[in-house]
Design a protein around this motif. Structure first.
Motif, short mmCIF file in Angstrom:
data_model
loop_
_atom_site.label_atom_id
_atom_site.label_comp_id
_atom_site.label_asym_id
_atom_site.label_seq_id
_atom_site.Cartn_x
_atom_site.Cartn_y
_atom_site.Cartn_z
N ASP B 252 0.82 -1.21 0.00
CA ASP B 252 0.00 0.00 0.00
C ASP B 252 0.86 1.26 0.00
N ARG B 256 1.15 3.99 -3.10
CA ARG B 256 0.83 5.42 -2.94
C ARG B 256 1.97 6.27 -3.48
N ARG B 261 -2.72 2.46 -6.58
CA ARG B 261 -3.04 1.45 -5.58
C ARG B 261 -2.84 0.09 -6.22
#
Lengths: 295, 745
Positions: B252, B256, B261
């Protein structure tokens, strides 16, 4: 590190670990496994350590010199350790360090990949060795060859020399590799790749259908000769003609000269020769019976 | 006192896909072996694994075996003594075997008479003495998908010890002390470099990472807590969940950083995130990019290349569009992140370049021109080439659309076209390289050629459904206007494969099903069972008719029509899949047996599913359960009686007693309401109305003697019951299978 110094480093490393340095088999083969130093030496009880380079022809992978990663002919560095030493993985990693690949700097992994050669009646358990996501070696514990169960178990380490060199030299095309100082892989091999690809895919001046007929005919002749050699108890020459059949089959396959059904039949015939060679090499077992072939 | 048992089997890298199973097995095997040796653990086994280790910790294992006391029965007393009272050879021999005099034996009474017996007592041994045999038994008990020989053997009389990969060390501690254990190497392999594996108090950390000294050195430990802590210091996260969470967290974070994603569809559909924790001991994540020009490739090609070939995670924007970026899970600390990422980018780029070459080359040849090339692809030795299969599919898909699904001429034509083109993608370079894209690629190429949705989607989804769940893809939304053509092609392909391979003698046996025929049959059953949910209409589709049509091209090898259905045991084969589907959807075994009693259940998976559902809903009422019990009596008493089809009204003149007249009138007056409810698909209502018959049937059995002396009377009574039996069996199944609820609900 040039392509040739990579070969020198690996040769030096394995020679210093007790391997006999052999030379390539002077025949067209698809992999170092087909060399008698592997195919025959893994049979039987004798301990053996050997290393050699084997130019390997895969006609179906020919790309006329246009694909930067695929080749009609590539080079394998082959190591056979029989029996497989307890620290064989560490030895392999040490050999990479000897070539300037430092495991701490990269992501090196052993990912499941078992190897099988239906034409040789051989299979093994092992891994593909991944280097930052690229397969650079095949690592196999031989379980069977020529249809015979093996004991002791050999470790086979097969380095893809072009792949390793490309990673070390950080080039995107195999033809840009520096083979020797000031000499590229393309200088040495590009024209050969183009011409061999054209041959392998049947782009030659022969009437349609003649290409296939010619190679089938050669296959039949070599097959017959291999059988005669086997009956005469001449294991090495019999293996060579078995390998010639195997190569002809690869050419027929690449040029789409055989259908899938026929394909299976060809594979079985080459396998039958390989099994005959393996049995003849180990000789009858002490109680006089030959070992049953295991599927 | 109980002490801690700690076992770690140190291996060369085990296949990731095996780890979950092996982890479970080693724990169960150790507990079973301990229990078998009278050392039942006082706490459960905790199991762990990484690619290089299988670990079992049991916090409390008793210090000593329980004492053994058992009575070994010998010869009967009647045969144990000679007439003069001295022991007969049988008794003397029995006593001798146990090293005692006959006089020391006991006598036990059994239902067969009195026997001599020896009371064997064995004092429990200390645990340390027994633990070597425990490990030996556990090592033997583990089953591998593909075991390997590695010149190893155990000294237990069974010789060679195959394992998943070579074992390189054994950590085996009880109460902090080493339990001695040896895996011997075969004499033919023993040498300076091939040695026995002996247990010790050491483990090994990460191959390459360490905080001090040289990586890969041995680490001494005395307890599990210390073991886990020292491993973590040496870059091994023992808990799978720990590795999983670290991966998920870093994925994750890194996504970012790439302004995106992790692809949601990957998260949802692929098991990549389940697989990668078993590929690494100390995971981290690096991000990489590739040329934007590759985004022109179909997304399926991009994700397959990344996921299947590289185990990399595709990255998408917040709107779900793929970005030219990926995330790689690596087994090291990323202080050299850019080097690793650059190499990974080179591999990805090379693969995508190949894929783009295929994508461009493949589109130069239309699918319809590829049929000829299918002539060189053999489907099965005895069944000819894929070109022949294509012709069969063209006919069968069109026939199913028209005859079974009631399609218009246009739709049937589209189904036939899709059937004809379905296998052509096998000749494309893309599918030869990325075989998992078969079907999908054909659909994409068909779409590119401008073929209509009902055609390209039928090709794209032909290998689905893969699961039996009601929501297994393709969904109705995915199918859009292609539900009918898709069902026709998907059914035709599977039926042709099943029937053809049965004809070629390739029927699956036991666990052997190399052609995946069970999965194919499962797909057929699932499509038919969910026909109305998929928008294929509510009319029952007769599976045996489809099979008969699929058999036609194999007439020289197969009996035709219904004969193939029963003669080839296809009926049974498909029924097993129906049972599996019903079980997976939560129906109980007795409910499935009710449905099995329907004479048509095997031909109509949708009807069978609806009946199972109605049974599950109706079964809890007391009336229904009473009727189910009574139905067993109906079946028993009419066991050898056929329903001759006598009009019920004709029985009225004979059946005069109130109880029998009541049942007869019920059948005449109230059964039509059941028929109406059934015809309207109101199955639960039909079941409730049926259950109301319980009173009439009960009274009948209480007041009426079925086997009356008078033949006319007897036959009339039997005729009434036989009619009831048939009406229930044909419409509801064998409801006598419903076991009464343990407690009323």
């Amino acid at each position: 590190m040039t392509f040739q110094s990579l070969i020198l480093k690996l040769s030096e490393f394995w020679a210093s670990r007790g391997c006999a340095l052999q030379q390539p088999l002077d025949l067209e083969v698809g992999a170092g496994t087909m060399h008698p130093e592997t195919f025959l030496r893994v049979l039987g009880p004798a301990h053996w350590s050997v290393a050699y380079v084997q130019p390997s022809r895969r006609p179906a992978d020919g790309r006329f010199g246009e694909n930067p990663n695929r080749l009609f002919k590539h080079h394998q560095f082959q190591v056979i350790l029989k029996p497989a030493p307890d620290d064989v993985q560490q030895l392999y990693l040490d050999s990479l360090e000897a070539c300037g690949i430092h495991p701490r700097q990269h992501d090196i992994r052993f990912e499941e990949d078992n190897w099988e050669s239906p034409t040789l009646g051989a299979w093994g358990i092992g891994w593909q060795v991944m280097f930052d996501g690229q397969e650079i070696s095949q690592f196999t514990y031989f379980q069977q060859a020529g249809g015979l169960e093996l004991a002791p178990i050999s470790a086979e380490l097969t380095y893809g020399l072009e792949r390793i060199a490309m990673a070390l030299q950080r080039v995107d095309s195999v033809y840009d590799l520096e083979w020797a100082s000031g000499v590229t892989y393309g200088d040495i091999r590009l024209r050969e790749e183009v011409e061999q690809s054209r041959y392998a895919f049947g782009e030659i001046d022969l009437p349609a259908g003649e290409f296939g007929r010619f190679h089938r005919d050669l296959f039949e002749r070599y097959y017959t000769l291999a059988g005669a050699l086997l009956r005469s108890g001449l294991v090495w020459p019999a293996l060579e003609y078995c390998l010639k059949c195997s190569h002809l089959f690869n050419i027929l396959d690449a040029s789409n000269s055989i259908g899938v059904t026929e394909r299976t039949a060809y594979i079985l015939r080459v396998r039958e020769l390989a099994v005959g060679v393996a049995r003849a090499y180990v000789g009858p077992s002490p109680d006089g019976a030959t070992e049953p072939e295991r599927a | 006192m109980d002490r801690e048992l700690l076992l770690e089997i140190g291996c060369e890298e085990l296949p990731a896909g095996w780890l979950p199973g092996l982890t479970r097995q080693i724990g169960e095997a150790m507990v079973a072996a301990l229990t078998g040796h009278r050392l039942a653990p006082a706490s459960p086994a905790e199991t762990f694994s990484t690619p290089r280790r299988l670990t079992v910790r049991i916090a409390r294992v008793p210090e000593r075996q329980t004492d053994l006391e058992e009575l070994v029965t010998g010869p009967p007393v009647s045969a144990a003594f000679k007439p003069d009272g001295t022991p007969a050879p049988a008794a003397a021999g029995f006593a001798g075997r146990h090293g005692v005099e006959v006089g020391a034996l006991e006598r036990v009474r059994t239902s067969k008479g009195e026997y001599l017996a020896y009371r064997r007592r064995e004092r429990g041994r200390t645990t340390v003495d027994v633990l070597p045999a425990v490990l030996g038994g556990a090592l033997r008990a583990i089953v591998f998908p593909r075991p390997m020989r590695w010149d190893a053997r155990l000294d237990d009389g069974k010789g060679e010890l195959p394992f998943g990969r070579p074992i390189r060390w054994l950590l085996y501690l009880y109460g902090g002390r080493v339990v001695p254990f040896t895996i011997a190497r075969s004499p033919g392999a023993l040498s300076g470099q091939v040695q026995d594996v002996t247990s010790g108090a050491v483990t090994y950390g990460h191959r390459f990472l360490t905080t001090s000294g040289r990586a890969g050195r041995s680490i001494k430990v005395r307890s599990f807590d210390e073991y886990r802590a020292r491993l973590l210091e040496h870059f091994v996260i023992l808990e799978r969940s720990g590795r999983h969470d670290k991966i998920a967290r870093e994925l994750d974070a890194k996504a970012r950083r790439l302004q995106g994603r992790v692809s949601q569809s990957v998260r949802a559909e692929s098991d990549l995130l389940q697989e990668v924790p078993d590929l690494v001991e100390y995971p981290s994540v690096v991000g990489g990019t590739f040329g934007v020009e590759f985004l022109d490739l179909p997304s399926e090609v991009l994700t397959t290349t990344l996921i299947h070939h590289q185990h990399y995670f595709p990255v998408e924007s917040d709107t779900g569009r793929l970005k030219n970026a990926f995330l790689a899970v690596i087994n090291t600390e990323p202080d050299n992140e850019r080097t690793i990422a650059r190499n990974a980018e080179r591999v990805v780029t090379a693969r995508l370049r190949d894929a783009r070459f295929f994508w461009e080359a493949d589109r130069r040849v239309r699918l319809s021109s590829r049929i000829e090339r299918l002539d060189t692809l053999v489907f099965h030795r005895k069944l000819g080439t894929y070109a022949q299969k294509a012709r069969r599919l063209e006919h069968l898909a069109g026939w199913i659309a028209r005859e079974a699904l009631g399609a218009s001429g246009e739709a049937a034509g589209q189904a036939a076209l899709a059937g004809r083109l379905a296998k052509t993608d096998l000749t494309t370079d893309m599918v030869r390289e990325l075989t998992e894209l078969q079907g999908t690629m054909g659909g994409i190429y068909a779409r590119e050629e401008g073929l209509p949705e009902p055609v390209w989607k039928a090709i794209a989804y032909q290998y689905l459904p893969a699961g039996v769940e009601a929501d297994a893809p393709p969904s109705r939304a995915q199918l859009g206007g292609a539900a009918l053509t898709w069902a026709s092609v998907a059914l035709a392909d599977k039926l042709d494969t099943i029937v053809g391979l049965f004809a070629a003698g390739e029927k699956p046996t036991g666990s052997r099903d190399p052609y995946g025929l069970r999965r194919a049959a499962q797909g057929v059953v699932k499509v038919l069972a969910d026909a109305s949910a998929l928008g294929l209409g509510n009319d029952p589709i007769d599976l045996s008719r489809l099979v008969a049509e699929a058999c036609a091209p194999f007439a020289d090898r197969l009996p035709g029509g219904t004969e193939a259905w029963t003669g080839l045991q296809l009926e049974e084969f498909f029924w097993e899949r129906q049972v599996h589907l019903l079980e997976r959807r939560g129906y109980r075994h007795d409910e499935i047996r009710v449905v099995a009693g329907l004479p048509w259940a095997r031909r109509h998976p949708l009807g069978a599913l609806l009946r199972a559902d109605a049974t599950a809903k109706a079964r809890h009422s007391q009336e229904f359960q009473d009727l189910a019990a009574l139905f067993k009596r109906v079946k028993n008493i009419t066991k050898d009686v056929e329903d001759r089809g006598v009009p019920l009204a004709a029985l009225a003149s004979v059946l005069k007693e109130p109880a029998e007249a009541g049942l007869l009138t019920g059948m005449i007056d109230r059964w039509p309401e059941i028929d109406r409810a059934l015809a309207a698909g109101r199955l639960v209502e039909a079941m409730q109305r049926l259950a109301q018959f319980h009173g009439a049937v009960d009274r009948f059995f209480t007041d009426v003697l079925v086997m009356a002396e008078d033949r006319t009377l007897r036959e009339a009574r039997l005729a009434l019951l036989t009619r009831l039996r048939r009406a229930i069996l044909e419409n509801f199944g064998d409801i006598s299978e419903i076991a009464a609820d343990a407690r009323p609900v």
